[in-house]
Structure formats: structure tokens, C-alpha cells
Design a protein around this motif. Sequence first.
Motif, PDB file in Angstrom:
ATOM      1  N   ASP A   1       1.300  -5.212   6.490  1.00  0.00           N
ATOM      2  CA  ASP A   1       0.815  -3.945   5.917  1.00  0.00           C
ATOM      3  C   ASP A   1      -0.682  -3.795   6.128  1.00  0.00           C
ATOM      4  N   GLY A   2      -1.432  -4.855   5.785  1.00  0.00           N
ATOM      5  CA  GLY A   2      -2.886  -4.806   5.888  1.00  0.00           C
ATOM      6  C   GLY A   2      -3.363  -4.585   7.312  1.00  0.00           C
ATOM      7  N   LEU A   3      -2.738  -5.278   8.261  1.00  0.00           N
ATOM      8  CA  LEU A   3      -3.134  -5.123   9.664  1.00  0.00           C
ATOM      9  C   LEU A   3      -2.798  -3.723  10.170  1.00  0.00           C
ATOM     10  N   ASN A   4      -1.639  -3.208   9.791  1.00  0.00           N
ATOM     11  CA  ASN A   4      -1.286  -1.840  10.188  1.00  0.00           C
ATOM     12  C   ASN A   4      -2.252  -0.825   9.572  1.00  0.00           C
ATOM     13  N   ALA A   5      -2.663  -1.073   8.316  1.00  0.00           N
ATOM     14  CA  ALA A   5      -3.630  -0.179   7.662  1.00  0.00           C
ATOM     15  C   ALA A   5      -4.967  -0.200   8.406  1.00  0.00           C
ATOM     16  N   LEU A   6      -5.374  -1.396   8.866  1.00  0.00           N
ATOM     17  CA  LEU A   6      -6.623  -1.505   9.633  1.00  0.00           C
ATOM     18  C   LEU A   6      -6.572  -0.681  10.916  1.00  0.00           C
ATOM     19  N   LEU A   7      -5.374  -0.628  11.510  1.00  0.00           N
ATOM     20  CA  LEU A   7      -5.211   0.108  12.767  1.00  0.00           C
ATOM     21  C   LEU A   7      -4.875   1.580  12.535  1.00  0.00           C
ATOM     22  N   GLY A   8      -4.857   1.995  11.270  1.00  0.00           N
ATOM     23  CA  GLY A   8      -4.569   3.395  10.964  1.00  0.00           C
ATOM     24  C   GLY A   8      -3.106   3.747  11.072  1.00  0.00           C
ATOM     25  N   LYS A   9      -2.236   2.738  10.972  1.00  0.00           N
ATOM     26  CA  LYS A   9      -0.792   2.991  11.070  1.00  0.00           C
ATOM     27  C   LYS A   9      -0.155   2.942   9.686  1.00  0.00           C
ATOM     28  N   ASP A  10       1.088   3.405   9.596  1.00  0.00           N
ATOM     29  CA  ASP A  10       1.798   3.412   8.316  1.00  0.00           C
ATOM     30  C   ASP A  10       2.163   1.998   7.898  1.00  0.00           C
ATOM     31  N   MET A  11       2.181   1.759   6.589  1.00  0.00           N
ATOM     32  CA  MET A  11       2.645   0.484   6.032  1.00  0.00           C
ATOM     33  C   MET A  11       4.146   0.626   5.760  1.00  0.00           C
ATOM     34  N   LEU A  12       4.956  -0.131   6.473  1.00  0.00           N
ATOM     35  CA  LEU A  12       6.403   0.109   6.450  1.00  0.00           C
ATOM     36  C   LEU A  12       7.207  -1.020   5.815  1.00  0.00           C
ATOM     37  N   SER A  13       6.542  -1.977   5.180  1.00  0.00           N
ATOM     38  CA  SER A  13       7.272  -3.139   4.661  1.00  0.00           C
ATOM     39  C   SER A  13       8.089  -2.789   3.420  1.00  0.00           C
ATOM     40  N   ASP A  14       9.056  -3.663   3.113  1.00  0.00           N
ATOM     41  CA  ASP A  14       9.856  -3.509   1.892  1.00  0.00           C
ATOM     42  C   ASP A  14       8.958  -3.580   0.657  1.00  0.00           C
ATOM     43  N   LEU A  15       7.937  -4.427   0.726  1.00  0.00           N
ATOM     44  CA  LEU A  15       7.025  -4.583  -0.409  1.00  0.00           C
ATOM     45  C   LEU A  15       6.294  -3.277  -0.707  1.00  0.00           C
ATOM     46  N   THR A  16       5.856  -2.592   0.347  1.00  0.00           N
ATOM     47  CA  THR A  16       5.175  -1.302   0.153  1.00  0.00           C
ATOM     48  C   THR A  16       6.120  -0.290  -0.482  1.00  0.00           C
ATOM     49  N   ARG A  17       7.368  -0.251  -0.008  1.00  0.00           N
ATOM     50  CA  ARG A  17       8.345   0.687  -0.592  1.00  0.00           C
ATOM     51  C   ARG A  17       8.559   0.399  -2.074  1.00  0.00           C
ATOM     52  N   ASN A  18       8.695  -0.896  -2.398  1.00  0.00           N
ATOM     53  CA  ASN A  18       8.907  -1.271  -3.803  1.00  0.00           C
ATOM     54  C   ASN A  18       7.687  -0.948  -4.655  1.00  0.00           C
ATOM     55  N   ASP A  19       6.492  -1.291  -4.134  1.00  0.00           N
ATOM     56  CA  ASP A  19       5.257  -1.004  -4.878  1.00  0.00           C
ATOM     57  C   ASP A  19       5.082   0.493  -5.080  1.00  0.00           C
ATOM     58  N   LEU A  20       5.384   1.254  -4.036  1.00  0.00           N
ATOM     59  CA  LEU A  20       5.246   2.709  -4.127  1.00  0.00           C
ATOM     60  C   LEU A  20       6.189   3.272  -5.186  1.00  0.00           C
ATOM     61  N   ASP A  21       7.447   2.813  -5.165  1.00  0.00           N
ATOM     62  CA  ASP A  21       8.420   3.283  -6.160  1.00  0.00           C
ATOM     63  C   ASP A  21       7.972   2.931  -7.577  1.00  0.00           C
ATOM     64  N   THR A  22       7.523   1.680  -7.753  1.00  0.00           N
ATOM     65  CA  THR A  22       7.117   1.219  -9.086  1.00  0.00           C
ATOM     66  C   THR A  22       5.903   1.989  -9.592  1.00  0.00           C
ATOM     67  N   LEU A  23       4.867   2.081  -8.745  1.00  0.00           N
ATOM     68  CA  LEU A  23       3.632   2.747  -9.166  1.00  0.00           C
ATOM     69  C   LEU A  23       3.834   4.251  -9.371  1.00  0.00           C
ATOM     70  N   LEU A  24       4.632   4.866  -8.502  1.00  0.00           N
ATOM     71  CA  LEU A  24       4.925   6.291  -8.671  1.00  0.00           C
ATOM     72  C   LEU A  24       5.645   6.538  -9.992  1.00  0.00           C
ATOM     73  N   SER A  25       6.636   5.704 -10.277  1.00  0.00           N
ATOM     74  CA  SER A  25       7.413   5.850 -11.502  1.00  0.00           C
ATOM     75  C   SER A  25       6.512   5.695 -12.724  1.00  0.00           C
ATOM     76  N   MET A  26       5.625   4.664 -12.689  1.00  0.00           N
ATOM     77  CA  MET A  26       4.719   4.434 -13.813  1.00  0.00           C
ATOM     78  C   MET A  26       3.765   5.612 -13.995  1.00  0.00           C
ATOM     79  N   GLU A  27       3.207   6.101 -12.885  1.00  0.00           N
ATOM     80  CA  GLU A  27       2.252   7.210 -12.959  1.00  0.00           C
ATOM     81  C   GLU A  27       2.925   8.478 -13.485  1.00  0.00           C
ATOM     82  N   ILE A  28       4.129   8.752 -13.010  1.00  0.00           N
ATOM     83  CA  ILE A  28       4.864   9.937 -13.482  1.00  0.00           C
ATOM     84  C   ILE A  28       5.108   9.836 -14.989  1.00  0.00           C
TER      85      ILE A  28
END
Length: 744
Positions: free
Chosen positions: A684-711
Motif C-alpha cells: 500500500d505504502g509503495l503504491n501510495a508513493l507512486l501515486g497509485k491506488d492502495m488495493l490491499s485487503d487491509l486497506t479495504r478493511n480499514d476503509l470499511d471500519t473507519l467509514l463506519s465509525m465516522e458515519i
Amino acid sequence: CPGVLAPKSSSVAMPPPADIVKVAIEWPGAFPKLMEIDQKKPLSSIIKEVCDGWSLANHDQFALQHADSSNFYITEKNRNEIKNGAILRLTTSPAQNAQQLHERIQSSSMDAKLEALKDLANYSRDVTFAQEFINLDGISLLTQMVESGTERYQKLQKIMKPCFGDMLSFTLTAFVELMDHGIVSWDTFSVAFIKKIASYVNKFASDISILQRSLAILESMVLNSHDLYQKVAQEITIGQLIPHLQGTDQEIQTYTIAVINALFLKAPDDKRQEMANILAQKQLRSIILTHVIRAQRAINNEMAHQLYVLQVLTFNLLEDRMMTKMDPQDQAQRDIIFELRRIAFDAESEPNNSSGSIEKRKSMYTRDYKKLGFINHVNPAMDFTQTPPGMLALDNMLYFAKHHQDAYIRIVLENSSREDKHECPFGRSSIELTKMLCEILKVGELPSETCNDFHPMFFTHDRSFEEFFCICIQLLNKTWKEMRATSEDFNKARKRVMQVVKEQIMRALTTKPSSLDQFKSKLQSLSYTEILKIRQSERMNQEDFQSRPILELKEKIQPEILELIKQQRLNRLVEGTCFRKLNSRRRQDKFWYCRLSPNHKVLHYGDLEESPQGEVPHDSLQDKLPVADIKAIVTGKDCPHMKEKGALKQNKEVLELAFSILYDSSGQLNFIAPDKHEYCVWTDGLNALLGKDMLSDLTRNDLDTLLSMEIKLRLLDLENIQIPDAPPPIPKEPSNYDFVYDCN
């Protein structure tokens, strides 16, 4: 006019050619020289140019090496690794250095010999030097010194004991490093050498350095040569290794378990069970439990891996029974089924105390086998002809009936007396459960090279798999009742119940219970109702708030959350990670560290002698890679180092943790993450450095968790208020705008 618009060439700062590297070169007694190296020129021409600058003749006797702790020689193969700003050293050629050390280690002066062996141990890490030293028959010289030379040194041992210990330690270190390059076959060593190394395991128990290297050599011998396995197995016994597990040095304990694992892994099938019996007699399990698992210190990754390997190899002993079909004509096997029936229904009577005609007894047996939950009531042996789980299921059932008799009788009688069609058939359920437990524990699969997933509870009992089954069959019976499953359509009910039971077991295992009792307690808290609540909660997290306004809000705040995740990934890269250099020849892996600079422009990396405690400073990492030079990130089988390793069965998990950075035309930096989490963080970090999307399972899980908490946080004030699917209508315009709001 083009001529007017074109800028003058002198006013433009042209970037240096890609093939030019600016370095500093040292020579003892002289000022370092700054020079530009043209990577297109032959290395010999560059060395000649350097020698000429210092008026040194015979340039073919010189070489360049890195002036860092590695001291590795620069060759045509690795010259592309030279970076701008690197500090190099002009030194004697590897061939000449090898020749000099070959002579120095044979010196009659003990001090000179000790110093030479120390240098040899250091230089042997470099494959270029190693090749030259091996060409001089250097390994034979070292083995001769070990075989015969030590007797001469032992006479001096009383008066110069520290010198003798250091000398032997450096000799063995050099040997291990030279053999690690894979240039020389392990099959070439004599019985005398093996005997000597094996003797050190007992003789030098107090000398950690000698003991550690001796154990490493024995492990490599066993893993790399079938002939040497047989010789080592004759020279070293489990009884000789056990005392090293009872000490306090975790590294020695790790090497000791590694040797036991190697002997276990390479033992022929017919000898493996015999070895397991010896391990049981020597109480290996309880010693590991007391002195390793329950010792008052943390278990490091290497020890966790060796315990995992031992766990896998122990469970793999079950594979033979798991893949053995029952022979319906085998009376001994049929007697096991008779015993199951007797314990359940004739516990008070003798096995042979039967009355009535043969037909009556047959009818009674058929009725009882139906109550026991077998598919084939007439000949239950037919139920055990499917592999897996084969005879292993019957073994588990008999163990449960004999060692947990009250629970066994209760389950059988409770289900056989029910009339509401909700009975749980014990026989069929046991067969299905055994198969599932074998899948969970991966019985029959080779241990992974990187996995550290051992379970302390399996080291608390000599029959841990059978006890595991006994706990889980009671769980299955309880869950079956809670789900009110019926035996009428067993296959449908089995599928639903087994899914829940597997989830209960997996959730309990992830808590790493320290004992079977703790595991049992954890399962009791994970009832079917609790599993439904957990599923509902997880489903709510995933599917909650599906109305259009909430979806629009999610869409609005998602970029903020992704930026937060990106910053977290980059911060983790700045902290850095210790990676293992996997080595197929021996398990004692080397380490290297990689971290991103705080300005996110450079990756710093370098080799380490051991796994670090905490972060490694940037200035101690000798190599750099500008982020701007990175061309691509590849993962899995696309990685160059995975193509080399080949698709071996045991490399499957390694493949899932592998990624590579590709830079320049052919440069590459190869990684194998310590675990799936670190793999996701780095990719994820290396893809972010190159300006690419972070596509890992961890990113999907973190996104779901943080989005749910923020909502949920943003909607706290709207609790118990129904959110409409459509926005409210816009009110009509007022009839006039003649109104004023006075702020005063």
C-alpha cells in the motif's frame, strides 16, 4: 524564428548520464579520491585507473570493495548496486586475499592463527571471496582442522581456554558461512567430521558460540543430504539435545528444536512414528512447555516458527490413519466399533456376555448402530471407507468413548432417545468433524517457510489432537441443538451446522488459548446465539445505513479516510521493517532493514546481523534508493526472486508475502514480508508513493471500519430519528422579501 527561441545549451543544467556513478575511493595511508565511475567501462579498466592514480603497479592484484561493515567485493555481476555517494575501498583481490588467509590460518603462532580465522569468518560471507577460498580446497582445510587439529589445541586448552574457544568458534563460523553459498555439496563430509561436530553439542554446552554453530551445521547436514541425515541420526540422540532446551538461552533452544525438526522431517515414514515415541518418552513436549512456552520471556519469531514446524510435523503423524480406509473384513477394526456400542449401551455388562439367538443379537446391533448415528446400520465399517478422514475418525471416537466416557454416553443416549427429529447423529458428525479438524490444522501439508502460527494449547497434552476432537464434538452436539437442526436431511443440516462450528473453532483459536481448558471456556462463550450477534454486528458494519443520503455522505468523506490510511501507511514505512533473507539451505536466516526517509524521497536499506529491537537509524543503513527511480511494484509470482525459487508446495505462503521494487533498467529490491499485515502495509505504502491506488485487503478493511465509525459519529445526534430515503422538498418561495433580521 526557431533560432531565436531556442535556449543556449550552456544555460541548461544537463542531468548526469545514467551510467555515471560518483563515488569516493579509499586507500590506506592516502587521502580518499573522488571520482566518476563509468558503468559501461570494464571493471578492470576502472581498477587500473584507480591504481595509476596512486602509482600502484600490478593492478590485476587489486579489487574494489564496499567500505561498509559488509566489505563485499565489487564484481561485474553486482557493480550495478553501486549508488551515487557510495564509499569504496581499494584492496587486494579476492584471489590474493584467499591465498593469504589460506596460509595464515595454518600459522604455527596461535595468536596469528586466531586473527586469521577471525578475518576468514568475516570475509566468508562474501560469495566472491568464498569461491576463491573454496577453489584453494579451503573447506577441506577447515574440516581437517576440526577433525584432527583440535586435539593439539586441547593440550593448550587449560592454559589458554579463551583462545581455544574463540579459535574453534571462528573456524565453525567460517565453515557455516562458506557452506551457506551452496557452492560445495554437503555429501562430501566424512564420518569423522560429523562425529566431531556432534561431540561439540555435548562438550561445549557452556560455550554458546560453539554450541550454536555446531547445531546449525547439524541441521544443515540433515536437511541437505539423505546420507548425512543417517550419519547424524546415529551420532546425535534426542537425549543429548534435551538438556539444551532446559537452559535459559532462547537462541540455543531455537537451534536445538530446529535440529529436532530437521531429524523429524527427514526421517523415513517407517521411522517417523518411532522417533515420535522417543520424543514422548523423553517428555519433549512438557520440557518445551515449561522451559520455552511458559518461560518468563517473550517468544521471538524464529522460535515461534520452529514451534510451528514441530506442531505441523507432530500432526502430520496422523496422515497415515487419515488416509487409511477401513477394511470391513478386518476383525480388529470391527472390534473397535463393537467397543463403541458396548460402552454406550452395555457399559454394565461384559463384552462377551450375550444371550439369545444370533438373529436377535444382529437385530439389536443394527438398532444400536442406528442410535450411534452411522449411515450403514448393518455394517458400520462401510462408513469409514472414505479418505480423508479414514480410520482417524474411528480412532477419535474410541478415544472419546474411553477417556470421556460420561460425555460420550450422554451424547449418544441423549440423541438416540429424542423423538423430535432433532437428534445429532454421533457417528456421521464425528466423521465430518474429524475431516474438518484435519483441514483446519492442515494435516498432511508441509510446514510453511515463514509461518509462526503455533498454538500453545497443543503442547499441553500428549494426545492433543484427540482432546481437541473431544472438545469440538461436544461443541458440535451443543450447536446442533441450539440450531435445532434435523437429521432427516443430514447433508443440508451438516453444511449449516459445520459452518457455524468451524467459525466457533476458528474464532477461539485466534485468541491463542494457553490451555485446552481455556479453549473450551472460549467456545462456551461463543454459543450459536453469540455467533449470530457477531455476524449481525459485522453485517451492520458492512451494510448499515444504505439509504441514499448516507451513501452520499460516505462518498463525500471517503477521500478523507483514504488520505488518513495513506498517511498511516507512509508513517509505517518511515518507521521501517525488518525483513528476513530466506535461505533454502539452512533455517538460520539473515536479516535486513528497510525504511522510508521522513521526506518520503528515499528508501534506506541495509543488512543486519540480527533482528533489531526497535527502529534502526537511517545513518546505519548503507544503501539508498531514490523513490523517483522506482519504475514498478510487482507481487507474488511476478517477483524475480519467486521465479528463481520455483513453485514448490512449501513456498505457497512465501509467494503470498513476496513483492519487489523494480528500478532502472534491471535493478530490483526483493522483499518477503514477515506476515500478511506487513505485506499489505508495504505494498500500500509503495503504491501510495507512486501515486497509485492502495488495493490491499487491509486497506479495504480499514476503509470499511473507519467509514463506519465516522458515519456513526456524525449521526450520533440523529439517534432514534428515521432518516428519509429522499431529501425533503424545497419550500415555496415567500410572497415577498420585505423582511429583515436585526442582529442588535
